[in-house]
Design an enzyme around this catalytic site. Structure first.
Site, PDB file in Angstrom:
ATOM      1  N   TYR A  63      -6.428  -3.453  12.664  1.00  0.00           N
ATOM      2  CA  TYR A  63      -7.247  -2.247  12.433  1.00  0.00           C
ATOM      3  C   TYR A  63      -8.668  -2.462  12.935  1.00  0.00           C
ATOM      4  CZ  TYR A  63      -3.339  -0.340   9.890  1.00  0.00           C
ATOM      5  OH  TYR A  63      -2.104   0.167   9.574  1.00  0.00           O
ATOM      6  N   GLU A 115       1.062  -1.589  14.173  1.00  0.00           N
ATOM      7  CA  GLU A 115       0.155  -0.751  13.367  1.00  0.00           C
ATOM      8  C   GLU A 115      -1.237  -0.803  13.970  1.00  0.00           C
ATOM      9  OE1 GLU A 115      -0.090  -1.382   9.093  1.00  0.00           O
ATOM     10  OE2 GLU A 115       2.068  -1.739   8.968  1.00  0.00           O
ATOM     11  N   GLU A 117       3.660  -8.385   7.243  1.00  0.00           N
ATOM     12  CA  GLU A 117       2.394  -8.989   6.827  1.00  0.00           C
ATOM     13  C   GLU A 117       2.523  -9.992   5.681  1.00  0.00           C
ATOM     14  OE1 GLU A 117      -0.700  -6.108   6.286  1.00  0.00           O
ATOM     15  OE2 GLU A 117      -0.538  -5.390   8.350  1.00  0.00           O
ATOM     16  N   ASP A 174       0.823  -1.202   0.000  1.00  0.00           N
ATOM     17  CA  ASP A 174       0.000   0.000   0.000  1.00  0.00           C
ATOM     18  C   ASP A 174       0.865   1.263   0.000  1.00  0.00           C
ATOM     19  OD1 ASP A 174      -2.353   1.565   0.433  1.00  0.00           O
ATOM     20  OD2 ASP A 174      -1.929   1.566   2.578  1.00  0.00           O
TER      21      ASP A 174
END
Ligand code: GCB
Length: 623
Positions: free
Chosen positions: A492, A528, A439, A199
């Site tokens: 998230y 994160e 990840e 990303d």
């Protein structure tokens, strides 16, 4: 869709050139000269369907303006993507060409060596001096160097030509793929796109400074330093080993340890030795001491007959250890309060920019942070220097982001990237942990042997630092965690999952962090979490994408972090992201990723003020 990986794009296979073994940052000294090749170079792209033309027609033997129809000025260091008004250049995938001329002084002729060093260029690079190939390199984020003594003309003009290819394939680190859609109703013949599973913009260009530098014939090629302190921090020990090139067996090496005022603290000699001394001024992380980031200088002096060489390396004296519940610096447990960052800015993309570096470190200090992760690739040495001297702890990450399909060839490239990263950053006190990726598809059975080999290799090269891999799969399915020293996880809650349900954050955070620790008995850190916010969007009660939602979400995470910290195994929080950043175009990205606590231009969002309050309160609570 048809996948075609390397045929067109990497039709040249290059054998690694023999070069110096060290990758020390170039410097001016009594025995060395340094000359920057930064500035405005000449630039051309290859025609889309004739990628090899520059190699076939030997563009490196000619002037680019004579062989290419469209030649433009291009700044170095910089990404090329955002410099022009041309979408073809912005989105270009394949071989581009850079060239510049420069004078080499006549006094460099003779008893000297001359090296050419690139801080980085993304991804595959070939370099010629005066039409003669001097080196090639794979990988977008690490330096490479070639001796060019024989290829230069002294007392006259010289030319450097660079061919650079940003194509990512399933074997590059990071991975990508070239996709040729075979639906001719919708796509013209030969149409392809570069896809990748991360990303951030795959910025391309010569991103970091380019230097020419001299050394004597016999020279200091590499230095490795490790440090430790006694249990009470009363004694400090520095162990060093120095590699020389071209030296006779009678060559002598002398070392002086200088403090920040230039005063001599201790001296020694030989290629491998140690310096032990009392009451060392220790390298402390920011906010753990009134004088964080103290650096000594190890002055190295080589004497080989009449030849002398001098190199000065900045070093911090600190101990580093870890166990199942924490990381300790100078025997004190540390708590990481920081963020994931990117090398990203308007116009320059990923190009090194001292104004941005100094601004970012001012903001880091303003926030009361003590750490960041080089998400998702090694950052410029110019940035790492600031981390060293500001006492900012760095989780140093390899570009192994989003890896999938774990095979032997990918592993080879991954290990090579680890080797180059450790080689470059091994002496930095700020680097307190290696991250071997972000990840990956670590639920796959193949991930177990793959990551066990990457960890073993990393520990073989550097047993003095813990190793992590930033995980996103569940604790119940992940296959890589058993090999790691520290579990870092990204999540998230209430953003990508249970969007809008702030009330679930605490429960989900507590359960997941505890489960990671209970299953693997290792320190756990959240690397994160966050929410996107568009500066100027507001609502009450908060809804997603507003600045109010971003801060409301952060407050829920903070409550969870406070509970976890008391349980002993939870060692840090890193918000995603320090600043908004550029990404590929996509329907879930509004002109980039907006999870920054600063906007892309570094103006603070309310989230930045909230984070500052939080980080300052953590420090006050420790006192
Ligand atoms: C992640 C990735 C990061 C992304 C972030 C996001 O998990 O590690 O590279 O930018 O999520 O904002 O989606």
């Amino acid at each position: 869709m048809k996948l075609c990986f390397s045929l067109i794009f990497f039709s040249k296979i290059f054998v690694a050139a023999n070069g110096p073994q060290g990758i020390l940052y170039p410097q001016q000294s009594e025995s060395r000269e340094l000359f920057s090749l930064d500035g405005v170079w000449t630039f051309a792209i290859s025609p889309k369907f004739d990628q090899d033309i520059g190699f076939k027609n030997q563009w490196y033997r000619k002037e680019l303006k004579k062989v290419s129809k469209y030649v433009i000025p291009m700044p170095v260091p910089s990404s090329y993507n955002d410099i022009t008004q041309n979408a073809t250049i912005r989105d270009y995938v394949g071989w581009v060409w850079y060239e510049r001329t420069f004078f080499v002084p006549a006094r460099w002729r003779g008893e000297q060596r001359v090296f050419l060093r690139f801080g980085s260029a993304n991804y595959e690079t070939v370099v010629w001096i005066n039409g003669v190939k001097v080196t090639n390199h794979s990988g977008g984020y690490l330096p490479f160097v070639a001796e060019v003594t024989k290829q230069l003309s002294y007392g006259s003009e010289n030319k450097v030509t660079v061919a650079l290819n940003n194509t990512l394939t399933p074997l590059t680190i990071p991975q990508g793929r070239i996709v040729f859609p075979n639906n001719t109703d919708r796509y013209p013949p030969g149409y392809f796109i570069q896809e990748y599973n991360f990303d951030f913009t795959n910025y391309a260009g010569i991103h970091r400074p380019v230097y020419l530098y001299t050394t004597p014939r016999s020279y200091i090629d590499d230095v490795t330093v490790t440090t430790e302190t006694s249990e009470d921090n009363y004694f400090g020990t520095i162990r060093y080993s120095i590699l020389c090139q071209g030296c006779s067996k009678d060559a002598m090496l002398y070392t002086d340890l200088l403090d920040e005022d230039g005063a001599n603290v201790a001296s020694n000699f030989g290629p491998k030795n140690k310096i032990s001394f009392k009451r060392p001024k220790l390298w402390w992380p920011n906010l753990m001491h009134e004088r964080p980031g103290y650096l000594y200088t190890l002055k190295i002096h080589l004497k080989d007959g009449d030849v002398e060489d001098f190199y000065r390396l900045k070093i911090g004296v600190r101990s580093l250890s870890w166990n199942s519940s924490g990381i300790f610096i100078n025997h004190q447990k540390v708590y990481f309060q920081g963020f994931g960052k990117h090398e990203d800015f308007l116009i320059k993309g990923r190009g090194v920019d001292y104004s941005l570096i100094v601004k970012d470190f001012n903001l880091i200090n303003w926030l009361g942070a003590n750490s960041f992760r080089t998400s998702h690739y090694p950052y410029a040495e110019e940035i790492m220097d600031f981390a060293d001297k500001n006492g900012i702890m760095v989780i140093d990450e390899i570009p192994g982001v989003g890896l999938d399909h774990f095979g032997a060839d990918l592993l080879k490239n991954h290990l090579e990237a680890m080797k180059e990263l450790i080689h470059r950053d091994k002496n930095r006190p700020s680097v307190v942990m290696w991250s071997i990726g972000n990840e990956p598809q670590s639920q796959k059975p193949e991930a177990a042997p793959y990551y066990s080999q990457v960890v073993n290799f990393t520990k073989l090269l550097d047993p003095t630092r813990p190793v992590t891999l930033v995980l996103s799969r569940g604790y119940f399915e992940d296959k890589a965690a058993p090999f790691l020293d520290v579990i870092c996880f990204n999540r998230y809650y209430s953003w990508y999952s249970d969007t809008g349900h702030l009330e679930l954050i605490q429960q989900q955070l507590l359960n997941e962090a505890r489960n990671w620790h209970n299953k693997f008995r290792k320190p756990v850190m959240m690397t994160e979490y966050g929410a996107g916010s568009i500066a100027g969007f507001h609502s009450d009660p908060p809804v997603v994408w507003t600045e109010d939602y971003q801060t409301a979400l952060m407050k829920e995470y903070f409550k969870g972090f406070d509970i976890l910290r008391k349980e002993g195994f939870f060692i840090g929080e890193m918000i995603w992201n320090f600043a908004d950043f550029g990404t590929p175009q996509g329907s879930t990205r509004v002109f980039g990723n907006h999870k920054g606590i600063f906007a892309r231009d570094r103006s603070p969002k309310p989230a930045a003020h909230l984070l500052k309050q939080r980080y300052e309160s953590i420090v006050t609570a420790l006192k």
